[in-house]
Design an enzyme around this catalytic site. Structure first.
Site, PDB file in Angstrom:
ATOM      1  N   TYR A 251     -18.448  28.702  16.152  1.00 52.33           N
ATOM      2  CA  TYR A 251     -19.448  28.234  16.119  1.00 52.33           C
ATOM      3  C   TYR A 251     -19.687  27.248  17.208  1.00 52.33           C
ATOM      4  O   TYR A 251     -20.284  26.928  18.051  1.00 52.33           O
ATOM      5  CB  TYR A 251     -20.267  27.198  14.927  1.00 52.33           C
ATOM      6  CG  TYR A 251     -20.502  27.913  13.950  1.00 52.33           C
ATOM      7  CD1 TYR A 251     -20.772  29.298  13.884  1.00 52.33           C
ATOM      8  CD2 TYR A 251     -21.118  27.438  12.229  1.00 52.33           C
ATOM      9  CE1 TYR A 251     -21.443  29.766  13.028  1.00 52.33           C
ATOM     10  CE2 TYR A 251     -21.471  28.233  11.349  1.00 52.33           C
ATOM     11  CZ  TYR A 251     -21.484  29.710  11.756  1.00 52.33           C
ATOM     12  OH  TYR A 251     -22.378  30.318  10.398  1.00 52.33           O
TER      13      TYR A 251
ATOM     14  N   GLU B 152     -19.322  10.824  10.302  1.00 53.33           N
ATOM     15  CA  GLU B 152     -20.108   9.743  11.003  1.00 53.33           C
ATOM     16  C   GLU B 152     -21.859  10.623  11.033  1.00 53.33           C
ATOM     17  O   GLU B 152     -22.446  10.413  10.213  1.00 53.33           O
ATOM     18  CB  GLU B 152     -20.084   9.492  12.274  1.00 53.33           C
ATOM     19  CG  GLU B 152     -18.717   8.702  12.853  1.00 53.33           C
ATOM     20  CD  GLU B 152     -16.729   9.217  12.463  1.00 53.33           C
ATOM     21  OE1 GLU B 152     -17.072   9.800  12.140  1.00 53.33           O
ATOM     22  OE2 GLU B 152     -16.552   8.090  11.799  1.00 53.33           O
TER      23      GLU B 152
ATOM     24  N   GLU C 192     -20.609  25.924  -1.433  1.00 52.17           N
ATOM     25  CA  GLU C 192     -19.600  26.127  -0.722  1.00 52.17           C
ATOM     26  C   GLU C 192     -19.130  24.201  -0.045  1.00 52.17           C
ATOM     27  O   GLU C 192     -17.612  23.846  -0.167  1.00 52.17           O
ATOM     28  CB  GLU C 192     -19.474  26.682   0.362  1.00 52.17           C
ATOM     29  CG  GLU C 192     -19.839  27.934   0.349  1.00 52.17           C
ATOM     30  CD  GLU C 192     -20.480  28.991   0.343  1.00 52.17           C
ATOM     31  OE1 GLU C 192     -21.629  28.404   0.047  1.00 52.17           O
ATOM     32  OE2 GLU C 192     -20.403  29.817  -0.322  1.00 52.17           O
TER      33      GLU C 192
END
Lengths: 360, 407
Positions: free
Chosen positions: B151, B392, B267
């Site tokens: 990713y 964040e 998950e």
């Protein structure tokens, strides 16, 4: 809001008990009545205390055969949480504490009036600052008695012959010296000669300690309510207040701080609810003390954190007495230290709790 | 059509496992077991099957270490707890999945190379073609295919949708060029699932496709990255003119973003499990005993504060677990757990380091009766506020989606 259902999902009885608090707490955070009672002689309205009696809140945790509702600490906490959100000054926790002692001692004539909210009888158990330690001698000064000027009488636990007895004194034989508190109420210091009072019960050390723990947890619940309300006030303000041509809640620095408040509230609330459930499930004494202490420590710390931040996030308006943010801060300042400060309860948690908690 | 495909997958699975264990697990209908019955079954299963040497590993283990456990789970039919039975999974109810995780954590079971099991399997069951399910699912179950995730990119971390690895359409295949990074345990993997840009003109989330790529394909290079734990858990993966058949496209072209996001189901609750904080607090206690800190007032107050924070976290975690147990879908508010857990874990490890004195600077565990590794624990806590969406980013999500603060 897209919240996982459980966060606000409670048993149906809890929901209806919470709803019933609407009888005393106006919707939309209207604090007119609360403001009008600040710094008055009594600090609360007897009629509102009587309403609490009618609603069954004072006798909520009393066994049914003693004229109570026979409900648990989860239910009492739910009521106190809602009262905290509304900053309700009527001393429900004090009344419930005395009612449970009177019921235990079988003092039904006094108990009936207390449970009905017709008379306020306050338990003056405390002699020293920042402790849950009892008992004290018959002639000891009783300190930090909340809203003592509004009480019709006092229950005085007295240590003698190696046991703790409970004495009742009407207000006419007790000298009350009051100091105002930040929330607009007061603490009384009592000058009383317990030997002149009426003996209500003997050997009550166990039930008194348990009642004080219950009152401590109820106070933690009240504090959770205070932080919830202070948080929503602040959140709404961040959405509506505009500076630099946009709502200040669009600024990431403020958004992240707002999330921190949200997290503190959620953590204290979850901790409170699990503590009440542990108690209601019949945990043994040391475990009960441990969960009460952790919940009060957490609620005291986090209520101070959230209400302090509420002032800062409002800016100058937060520092005016006219604006409500300060009311939440002042209430937190008083209750954070009542029935034991966070520091006191951290110590007690470590003494009572760690061995039982880690064994669980 | 669908049912036929499912039963053929079961047949493939059955062929793979000729031993009578698989047949036994097929007979075992876990979903019919009561909660306590299932819990004691899991406990027995762990005691009988889990390798003693792999309990409570200090770091993320490689496939070479955990393979024996992976294969045993596979043989016994326990490898895919959340997959439906017809695909070779255990078909557990959500409440049973919670129990399984609790018991694995309690036993100190190592995390597997589980990307195929946790991500690819559910993804293909949900969005794959029959052919893809037939091709990939049995090999995930058997441990023949070990997957890793592609990713993040060097310039697409928190802003993942700005990723630039591209897959150019060449009729029946794509040609992939680009670079992925922070691919956990890519060195162990023989397949990678990745997000690649297939439309450069579209808005950034809308031109991304989801591809499955054989790591043996020419043009792929894997380079491990040594992290602060001196561990090679992460890798970079480079793609140079890598040919990927369109059979390995999941879902529609340019719809990969939605597919990837749909995987972020329950998950996410794992990232908020109080386990790391609990273990760290245990280390703080071990340290206190070793250094005689239990009578030190400053230490006691700090320890009590952290224990109480942990109790609050456990209580909050429990409210979300209760949600999962009832089969409810978690909302974005679950992010709060990840923030609270990882930040508490760090506060505890801060204390461990502080009270460890010189021993806080040791590279290796401190010698003693109880295992204690102050510096290692402190380092291990660092990435938890970064991976899986940084603190964040989690706060951004909570601010926007839960508190509804304006943009």
């Amino acid at each position: 809001m897209n919240i996982s259902a459980t966060l606000n999902d409670r048993a149906e009885t809890l929901r209806s008990i919470r709803d019933s608090v609407g009888a005393l707490v106006p919707k939309a955070g209207n604090l007119q009545r609360i403001r009008s009672l600040r710094f008055t002689e009594m600090g609360f309205e007897p009629a509102s205390l009587e309403l609490m009696g009618k609603m069954g809140w004072i006798s909520l945790t009393l066994p049914e055969d003693a004229g109570g509702m026979g409900l648990g600490l989860s239910e009492l906490c739910a009521v106190c949480q809602e009262l905290g959100a509304g900053l309700v000054p009527e001393p429900l926790i004090q009344a419930n504490l005395s009612a449970s002692l009177l019921a235990h001692c079988g003092a039904s004539s006094l108990a009936d009036d207390v449970v009905a909210g017709k008379r306020l009888i306050t338990t003056a158990w405390q002699a020293n600052a920042d402790t849950l330690e009892i008992p004290v001698g018959a002639d000891a000064r009783r300190r930090y008695v909340p809203l003592a000027r509004g009480a019709d009488g006092f229950l005085l636990p007295v240590s003698r012959d190696g046991r703790v007895d409970l004495i009742y004194c009407g207000k006419d034989v007790v000298g009350v010296e009051a100091v105002p508190t930040q929330d607009g109420g007061h603490y009384g210091e009592l000058q009383a000669d317990a030997t002149s009072g009426e003996l209500i019960g003997t050997d009550i050390a166990g039930v008194l300690a348990e009642s004080l723990d219950r009152a401590t947890l109820a106070t933690a619940a009240y504090l959770v309510g205070v932080m919830e309300a202070a948080f929503s006030l602040t959140l709404e303000y961040l959405k509506s207040r505009k500076q630099f041509g946009r709502p200040i809640g669009s600024f990431q620095a403020l958004q992240h701080r707002c999330v921190d408040l949200y997290a503190r509230v959620a953590l204290s609330r979850a901790g409170l609810e699990s503590a009440a459930q542990t108690w209601d499930a019949g945990a043994e004494r040391r475990m009960r003390q441990a969960v009460v202490s952790r919940a009060k420590a957490s609620a005291s710390d986090n209520a101070m954190f959230v209400t302090r931040q509420a002032i800062q996030l409002h800016g100058a308006i937060g520092f005016t007495d006219e604006y409500d943010a300060g009311l939440y801060l002042r209430k937190a300042m008083v209750l954070a230290g009542q029935f034991g400060s966070a520091r006191y309860h951290r110590q007690r948690f470590l003494t009572e709790g760690v061995s039982v908690a880690s064994a669980a | 059509m669908r049912i036929a495909a499912q039963s053929s997958i079961a047949a493939i699975g059955a062929n793979r496992f000729k031993g009578n264990e698989f047949i036994m697990s097929e007979k075992q209908d876990f979903a019919e077991l009561g909660e306590e019955e299932f819990r004691s079954l899991v406990r027995r299963f762990l005691a009988e099957n889990y390798p003693e040497t792999l309990r409570f590993p200090a770091k993320r283990l490689h496939f070479s270490d955990t393979k024996v456990w992976y294969l045993r789970l596979s043989e016994r039919g326990w490898i895919a707890p959340n997959w439906p039975k017809e695909y070779g999974g255990m078909g557990l109810r959500p409440s049973q999945q919670v129990i399984l995780i609790e018991e694995y954590e309690r036993y100190g079971a190592a995390r597997l190379n589980d990307q195929g099991l946790a991500m690819v399997g559910p993804l293909l069951i949900q969005n794959g073609t029959d052919a893809q399910r037939r091709k990939f699912l049995p090999k995930i179950l058997s441990g023949e295919h070990i997957w890793c995730q592609g990713y993040s990119e060097p310039n697409a971390g928190s802003d993942l949708a700005s990723l630039r690895t591209e897959a150019v359409d060449r009729g029946d295949h794509y040609i992939v060029n680009g670079q992925k990074i922070w691919c956990t345990l890519a060195y162990d993997a023989n397949w990678i699932f990745l997000l690649a840009r297939t439309d450069k003109e579209a808005k950034k989330q809308e031109g991304i496709s989801f591809l499955l790529v054989d790591m043996a394909t020419p043009g792929i290079t894997v380079r491990p990255i040594i992290n602060l734990e001196m561990n090679d858990e992460f890798c970079e993966v480079f793609f140079e003119n890598v040919r990927v058949s369109k059979e390995n496209l999941v879902g529609e072209p340019n719809k990969g973003w939605g597919i990837a996001k749909s995987l972020l189901g329950f998950e996410r609750i794992h990232l908020g499990s109080p386990r790391q904080s609990s273990l760290a607090l245990g280390q703080l206690g071990t340290l206190a005993t070793r250094r005689g800190l239990w009578e030190d007032a400053a230490f006691r107050d700090r320890y009590a504060r952290l224990s109480i924070d942990l109790e609050d976290l456990k209580a909050l975690y429990e409210t979300f677990v209760e949600c999962v147990r009832r089969g409810q879908r978690l909302g974005p508010d679950v992010s709060i757990l990840k923030v609270a857990q990882s930040e508490l874990y760090q506060r505890i490890t801060d204390a461990v380091l502080e009270f460890a004195g010189e021993e806080g600077g040791f590279l290796d565990p401190v010698k003693g009766n109880e295992p204690l590794n102050p510096g290692g624990l402190f380092i291990a806590a660092r990435p938890t506020t970064i991976y899986g969406g940084s603190s964040e980013i989690q706060r951004n999500i909570l601010a926007k989606q839960i508190l509804e603060l304006p943009s």
